[in-house]
Design a protein around this motif. Structure first.
Motif, short mmCIF file in Angstrom:
data_model
loop_
_atom_site.label_atom_id
_atom_site.label_comp_id
_atom_site.label_asym_id
_atom_site.label_seq_id
_atom_site.Cartn_x
_atom_site.Cartn_y
_atom_site.Cartn_z
N GLY A 177 0.79 -1.22 0.00
CA GLY A 177 0.00 0.00 0.00
C GLY A 177 0.82 1.27 0.00
O GLY A 177 0.26 2.36 -0.07
N ARG A 178 2.14 1.15 0.04
CA ARG A 178 2.99 2.34 0.06
C ARG A 178 3.53 2.64 -1.34
O ARG A 178 3.79 1.73 -2.13
CB ARG A 178 4.16 2.17 1.03
CG ARG A 178 3.75 1.75 2.45
CD ARG A 178 4.89 1.89 3.42
NE ARG A 178 4.99 3.27 3.88
CZ ARG A 178 6.08 3.80 4.42
NH1 ARG A 178 7.18 3.08 4.54
NH2 ARG A 178 6.09 5.05 4.83
N VAL A 179 3.70 3.91 -1.63
CA VAL A 179 4.23 4.37 -2.92
C VAL A 179 5.62 4.94 -2.69
O VAL A 179 5.80 5.85 -1.86
CB VAL A 179 3.31 5.44 -3.55
CG1 VAL A 179 3.94 5.98 -4.83
CG2 VAL A 179 1.93 4.86 -3.83
N ALA A 180 6.60 4.42 -3.43
CA ALA A 180 7.98 4.88 -3.31
C ALA A 180 8.47 5.40 -4.64
O ALA A 180 8.41 4.69 -5.65
CB ALA A 180 8.88 3.74 -2.83
N VAL A 181 8.93 6.65 -4.66
CA VAL A 181 9.53 7.25 -5.85
C VAL A 181 11.03 7.31 -5.62
O VAL A 181 11.49 7.89 -4.63
CB VAL A 181 8.97 8.67 -6.10
CG1 VAL A 181 9.66 9.31 -7.30
CG2 VAL A 181 7.46 8.61 -6.31
N ILE A 182 11.79 6.72 -6.54
CA ILE A 182 13.25 6.62 -6.38
C ILE A 182 13.92 7.19 -7.62
O ILE A 182 13.70 6.71 -8.74
CB ILE A 182 13.69 5.17 -6.17
CG1 ILE A 182 12.88 4.51 -5.04
CG2 ILE A 182 15.19 5.10 -5.87
CD1 ILE A 182 13.08 3.01 -4.94
N THR A 183 14.76 8.20 -7.45
CA THR A 183 15.47 8.77 -8.59
C THR A 183 16.70 7.91 -8.91
O THR A 183 17.32 7.33 -8.03
CB THR A 183 15.90 10.21 -8.32
OG1 THR A 183 16.91 10.25 -7.30
CG2 THR A 183 14.71 11.07 -7.89
N GLY A 184 17.03 7.85 -10.20
CA GLY A 184 18.20 7.08 -10.63
C GLY A 184 18.10 5.62 -10.29
O GLY A 184 19.10 5.00 -9.88
N LEU A 217 7.24 7.44 0.17
CA LEU A 217 8.70 7.55 0.21
C LEU A 217 9.20 8.27 -1.03
O LEU A 217 8.90 7.87 -2.16
CB LEU A 217 9.35 6.16 0.26
CG LEU A 217 9.07 5.28 1.46
CD1 LEU A 217 9.67 3.88 1.25
CD2 LEU A 217 9.64 5.90 2.74
N LEU A 218 9.96 9.34 -0.82
CA LEU A 218 10.68 9.99 -1.91
C LEU A 218 12.16 9.77 -1.61
O LEU A 218 12.67 10.28 -0.60
CB LEU A 218 10.36 11.47 -1.99
CG LEU A 218 11.21 12.28 -3.00
CD1 LEU A 218 11.04 11.73 -4.42
CD2 LEU A 218 10.84 13.76 -2.95
N ILE A 219 12.82 9.01 -2.46
CA ILE A 219 14.23 8.68 -2.23
C ILE A 219 15.07 9.37 -3.30
O ILE A 219 15.06 8.99 -4.48
CB ILE A 219 14.45 7.16 -2.24
CG1 ILE A 219 13.58 6.52 -1.14
CG2 ILE A 219 15.92 6.82 -2.04
CD1 ILE A 219 13.68 5.01 -1.06
N ASN A 220 15.79 10.40 -2.88
CA ASN A 220 16.64 11.19 -3.76
C ASN A 220 18.00 10.49 -3.88
O ASN A 220 18.93 10.76 -3.12
CB ASN A 220 16.81 12.60 -3.20
CG ASN A 220 15.51 13.38 -3.20
OD1 ASN A 220 14.72 13.27 -4.12
ND2 ASN A 220 15.28 14.17 -2.16
N ASN A 221 18.09 9.57 -4.82
CA ASN A 221 19.25 8.69 -4.92
C ASN A 221 20.19 9.04 -6.07
O ASN A 221 21.40 8.86 -5.96
CB ASN A 221 18.75 7.25 -5.11
CG ASN A 221 19.82 6.34 -5.66
OD1 ASN A 221 20.65 5.82 -4.93
ND2 ASN A 221 19.79 6.11 -6.98
N ALA A 222 19.68 9.55 -7.18
CA ALA A 222 20.49 9.76 -8.38
C ALA A 222 21.63 10.74 -8.10
O ALA A 222 21.53 11.62 -7.24
CB ALA A 222 19.62 10.29 -9.51
N GLY A 223 22.70 10.57 -8.85
CA GLY A 223 23.82 11.49 -8.67
C GLY A 223 24.90 11.29 -9.70
O GLY A 223 24.95 10.26 -10.38
N VAL A 224 25.76 12.29 -9.83
CA VAL A 224 26.94 12.20 -10.67
C VAL A 224 28.15 12.57 -9.81
O VAL A 224 28.03 13.25 -8.79
CB VAL A 224 26.85 13.14 -11.89
CG1 VAL A 224 25.75 12.69 -12.82
CG2 VAL A 224 26.62 14.60 -11.45
N MET A 225 29.32 12.08 -10.23
CA MET A 225 30.52 12.30 -9.43
C MET A 225 31.72 12.58 -10.33
O MET A 225 31.92 11.90 -11.33
CB MET A 225 30.81 11.06 -8.56
CG MET A 225 32.04 11.20 -7.67
SD MET A 225 32.25 9.79 -6.53
CE MET A 225 32.90 8.57 -7.68
N TYR A 226 32.49 13.61 -9.95
CA TYR A 226 33.77 13.92 -10.58
C TYR A 226 33.64 14.20 -12.08
O TYR A 226 34.51 13.84 -12.87
CB TYR A 226 34.79 12.80 -10.35
CG TYR A 226 35.14 12.55 -8.91
CD1 TYR A 226 34.79 13.44 -7.90
CD2 TYR A 226 35.84 11.39 -8.55
CE1 TYR A 226 35.12 13.20 -6.58
CE2 TYR A 226 36.17 11.14 -7.22
CZ TYR A 226 35.81 12.05 -6.23
OH TYR A 226 36.13 11.80 -4.92
#
Length: 304
Positions: free
Chosen positions: A13-20, A90-99
């Motif tokens: 029943g939970r909605v999770a949005v996950i970037t990347g 749940l909003l999970i701000n996961n995406a990213g870039v490095m260097y």
């Protein structure tokens, strides 16, 4: 007791949005939540890869196009999510870039600061009212141990136009992730429902290091092959921050091993610079100005 994926509670029943979420840590986070019954949205730039990832995961998994390097795309993604999901748990701000080499987003922001911080800042602000009424809802933002490296928010040159260090720019973006989390939690306190939490994966085997400068890539790759943990383990701090019933707003989770490089997730502390209240509030104001996004929770509410 060592916290493991088996301790993730049912998410029916939970909605999770996950970037990347089509690869690496985001994929493993999405997989674990979907396996526990969550309705998961993979918010990704490449929807073709997102659909492949969704098929691999199975269950109730959908794909939403999201390019964090474009505020227009962030707004379009938020509109799409609002149309398809009346609530978000749940909003999970996961995406990213490095260097990354010196380059800019479509809006002219330095790529690492614009993607890792400003894109997620805008997305969170545009979706937050879908979380606020939901008991137990959380915003989880993935930072990095790299926030300690040359840690500072360079207000005099946020976009690194005068000089550029890809390592220091990455550190600034990851420090911003933490400061955003702490200030957001302060603003959420009066609402009593949604909380903001941060996590970091230690050193994990993902594609994040693909922009490491060639001159140091070989030794870094060799070192990583010895100390890095698999993405399934690297995702555990995020999963704990997102699902452990004992988690409190404003906390930060990372591996329990030596130097927080690898291990099981535990409550950790971030750098002294990250807790600077004045800098947190200044960064928030600058981020609102740069993105044009205002949050439905203000400083006055946080102080009430």
């Amino acid at each position: 007791m060592k916290w493991t994926e088996q301790q993730v509670p049912r998410q029916d029943g939970r909605v999770a949005v996950i970037t990347g979420a089509n690869t690496g840590l985001g994929f493993e986070t999405a997989r674990a939540l979907a396996e526990r019954g969550a309705s998961v949205v993979l918010a990704v730039r490449d929807t073709a890869k997102g659909k492949v990832a969704a098929a691999r995961i199975g269950g109730d998994v959908s794909v939403q196009e999201l390019d964090l390097t474009s505020l227009d795309s962030v707004r379009a993604a938020a509109a799409g999510l609002r149309a398809s999901h009346p609530r978000i748990d749940l909003l999970i701000n996961n995406a990213g870039v490095m260097y990354t080499p010196r380059q800019t987003t479509r809006d002219g922001f330095e790529m690492q600061f614009g993607t890792n911080h400003l894109g997620h800042f805008a997305l969170t602000g545009l979706l937050l009212d879908l979380l606020l009424p939901v008991p137990g809802s959380r915003v989880v933002t993935v930072s990095s141990a790299g926030h300690r490296i040359r840690a500072a928010i360079h207000f005099d040159d946020l976009q690194w136009q005068r000089s550029y260090s890809r390592v220091a720019a990455y550190g600034q973006s990851k420090l911003a992730n933490l400061m955003f989390t702490y200030e957001l939690q302060r603003r959420l306190t009066a609402h009593g429902t949604t909380v903001a939490v941060a996590a970091h994966p230690g050193v994990s085997s993902t594609e994040l290091g693909r922009n490491t400068p060639a001159v140091v890539r070989r030794p870094v790759t060799l070192l990583a092959s010895v100390i890095a943990q698999p993405a399934t383990a690297g995702a555990l701090p995020t999963l704990r921050a997102a699902t452990d019933p004992s988690v409190l707003g404003g906390q930060y989770y990372g591996p329990d091993g030596l130097g927080e490089v690898r291990g099981h997730p535990k409550l950790v502390t971030s750098s002294p610079e990250s807790y600077d209240l004045t800098v947190q509030q200044r960064l928030w104001a600058v981020s609102e100005e740069l993105t044009g996004v205002r949050f439905p929770v203000g400083r006055a509410a946080a102080a009430a």
